[in-house]
Motif scaffolding. Structure first.
Motif, short mmCIF file in Angstrom:
data_model
loop_
_atom_site.label_atom_id
_atom_site.label_comp_id
_atom_site.label_asym_id
_atom_site.label_seq_id
_atom_site.Cartn_x
_atom_site.Cartn_y
_atom_site.Cartn_z
N LEU A 62 56.12 -4.96 120.13
CA LEU A 62 56.57 -6.14 119.40
C LEU A 62 55.50 -6.57 118.40
N ILE A 63 55.95 -7.14 117.31
CA ILE A 63 55.05 -7.64 116.27
C ILE A 63 54.89 -9.15 116.47
N ILE A 64 53.66 -9.59 116.65
CA ILE A 64 53.38 -11.02 116.84
C ILE A 64 53.11 -11.64 115.47
N LYS A 65 54.07 -12.44 115.00
CA LYS A 65 53.96 -13.06 113.69
C LYS A 65 53.13 -14.33 113.72
N GLN A 85 59.86 -3.84 115.54
CA GLN A 85 59.13 -3.14 114.48
C GLN A 85 59.82 -3.26 113.12
N GLN A 86 61.13 -3.53 113.13
CA GLN A 86 61.88 -3.67 111.88
C GLN A 86 61.97 -5.11 111.41
N GLY A 87 61.31 -6.03 112.12
CA GLY A 87 61.32 -7.43 111.72
C GLY A 87 62.51 -8.22 112.23
N ASN A 88 63.23 -7.69 113.21
CA ASN A 88 64.41 -8.37 113.75
C ASN A 88 64.08 -9.12 115.04
N LYS A 89 64.93 -10.10 115.36
CA LYS A 89 64.80 -10.78 116.65
C LYS A 89 65.11 -9.80 117.78
N ILE A 90 64.75 -10.21 118.99
CA ILE A 90 64.89 -9.30 120.13
C ILE A 90 65.62 -9.98 121.27
N ALA A 91 66.19 -9.17 122.16
CA ALA A 91 66.75 -9.69 123.41
C ALA A 91 65.60 -9.94 124.37
#
Length: 449
Positions: A62-65, A85-91
């Motif tokens: 996950l990318i920590i913004k 990795q694609q900048g989308n939200k996650i479940a």
């Protein structure tokens, strides 16, 4: 049992009791932020809590913004804004479960990971840890020794920085595919690897010991590099800092009793993990923190104290923190061209491939080795022997010798050049080269005729 051991044991039992009475709560919120998923962690505080949470998020790719950290007193409350990795939200179900397990009473605390370099045996493989002075061809020699000793490398990660090398290798017995646990054989492996690592100018860098502990591979690499003092400033520091826009400042907040650490650099995956690892290894506690990513840049701000509760008290200590954080960022910064090898796995594959690198004057600055079923999936970053970029003609010569269908260049400049060069050869011409016939006979590549 001595007093110190008894005290540590009592502290651990009390900590587990507190965690059972106040189990960690993790909430995953996909509504509050339109661009990221919020992971909110609320738990009784313990040593390493922040690192454990960051490690879980990092291991899930996950990318920590953004992140907001608060662990003053006995409670730990953090909020992380994460994407895939694609900048989308996650479940979020899996994230919550994994973080709760990590922070719970059965979670894996980091307090005991202070062992020295060595060889250990686990159920499925034997782990070898190496540190030493880096030099061209060193990795080739290490893999050649292991192949000669009938050891199969099933996974590995290698970092180099500031003329130092750290590596964690996972090996099995060539004969049965199991971990190697014979003490005499392990002693022989260690002795020969120490001989390879040891050079006249650096005799103290290759000591090894046997241990039964294990830990997170990349966390261990940070520990190995830190213990090997790779943070001592070198001539290339200013160049790398300029390329990564890396700036670290450390100053005391006299009225609050904290030391304020600010870090700015070009953002990249696992940056937060790398810096938190280093602060933890240096025995500092993060009481408050803010992490913000804006475009290509990252800004990290920490309010820290030493484990004894005091802020940084000397200029020497302040400089050491700066240099160690700079090293933590630069260790993972790739130097050289990225080569990816994907093909049928076999014993001795790494020995043959790295030997070809060495024969063409290439130096491996970083390596990631993985086995997926019967396939070897390996990544190498290479420079020439002097640390400069590799000529495209050299890369093409290496690809021809190893096999252009299994060794790929992941670099725009070299890839375009490679495609143009590839058009000049037929598969039959490539296969008929002496070196590729040799590798075919070894089983490294298949026939495409």
């Amino acid at each position: 049992m001595d007093y110190w051991t008894s005290s540590v044991s009592n502290d651990e039992e009390f900590e587990k009791l507190v965690l059972r009475m106040n189990p960690p709560r993790v909430a995953v919120d996909n509504d509050s932020d339109r661009r990221a998923t919020l992971v909110k962690v609320d738990s009784a505080n313990k040593k390493g809590s922040l690192l454990e949470v960051v490690q879980v998020l990092t291991d899930m790719n996950l990318i920590i913004k953004r992140a907001y950290i608060s662990s003053d007193g006995e409670w730990f409350m953090d909020v992380f804004h994460v994407t895939d990795q694609q900048g989308n939200k996650i479940a979020g179900d899996d994230i919550a479960e994994r973080i709760q397990h990590s922070l719970g009473p059965k979670g894996h605390s980091f307090r005991n990971f202070t062992r020295s370099v060595g060889v250990q045996s686990a159920a499925e493989h034997t782990t070898i840890e190496l540190t030493g002075r880096d030099r061209p061809g060193l990795l080739s020699e290490v893999f050649a020794v292991l192949a000669d000793l009938k050891c199969n490398v099933v996974a590995a990660e290698v970092w180099t920085h500031n003329l130092r090398l750290a590596s964690v290798l996972y090996i099995t017995d060539e004969a049965n595919g199991l971990a190697i646990d014979d003490p005499d054989r392990l002693a022989n492996i260690k002795q020969l690897l120490v001989y390879v690592l040891r050079v006249d100018q650096d005799k103290q860098s290759a000591n090894t010991t046997v241990s039964v502990d294990s830990t997170h591979t990349q966390r261990r690499l940070h520990q190995l590099m830190y213990a090997d003092r790779d943070y001592v400033k070198d001539d290339n520091d200013d160049t790398v800092c300029e390329r990564t826009k890396l700036v670290v400042t450390v100053e005391n907040c006299g009225d609050k009793g904290y030391t304020l650490v600010n870090l700015r650099c070009v953002d990249r995956p696992k940056l937060l993990f790398d810096t938190v690892c280093t602060l933890t290894d240096m025995q500092y506690v993060v009481f408050h923190g803010t992490i913000i990513t804006e475009g290509p840049d990252a800004h990290q701000e920490y309010y820290i104290r030493h484990m004894d509760g005091n802020p940084i008290s000397s200029e020497a200590e302040r400089q050491r923190v700066i240099h160690c954080l700079q090293a933590a960022v630069k260790r993972r910064h790739p130097e050289g061209i990225r080569l990816e090898l994907c093909g049928d796995d076999r014993v001795g594959l790494l020995s043959d491939v790295t030997r070809i690198f060495r024969e063409h004057g290439l130096s491996v600055t970083r390596a990631e080795v993985e086995t997926r079923g019967c396939q070897a999936v390996n990544v190498f970053y290479v420079t020439d022997a002097s640390g400069y970029p590799v000529k495209s003609s050299t890369i093409e010569a290496v690809r021809k010798e190893i096999g252009q269908t299994i060794l790929h260049v992941k670099d725009d400049i070299y890839s375009s050049s490679s495609n143009q060069e590839a058009g000049k050869f037929s598969l039959g011409d490539i296969f008929r080269s002496r070196s590729e016939k040799f590798l075919y006979n070894l089983g490294l590549i298949k026939s495409y005729s």
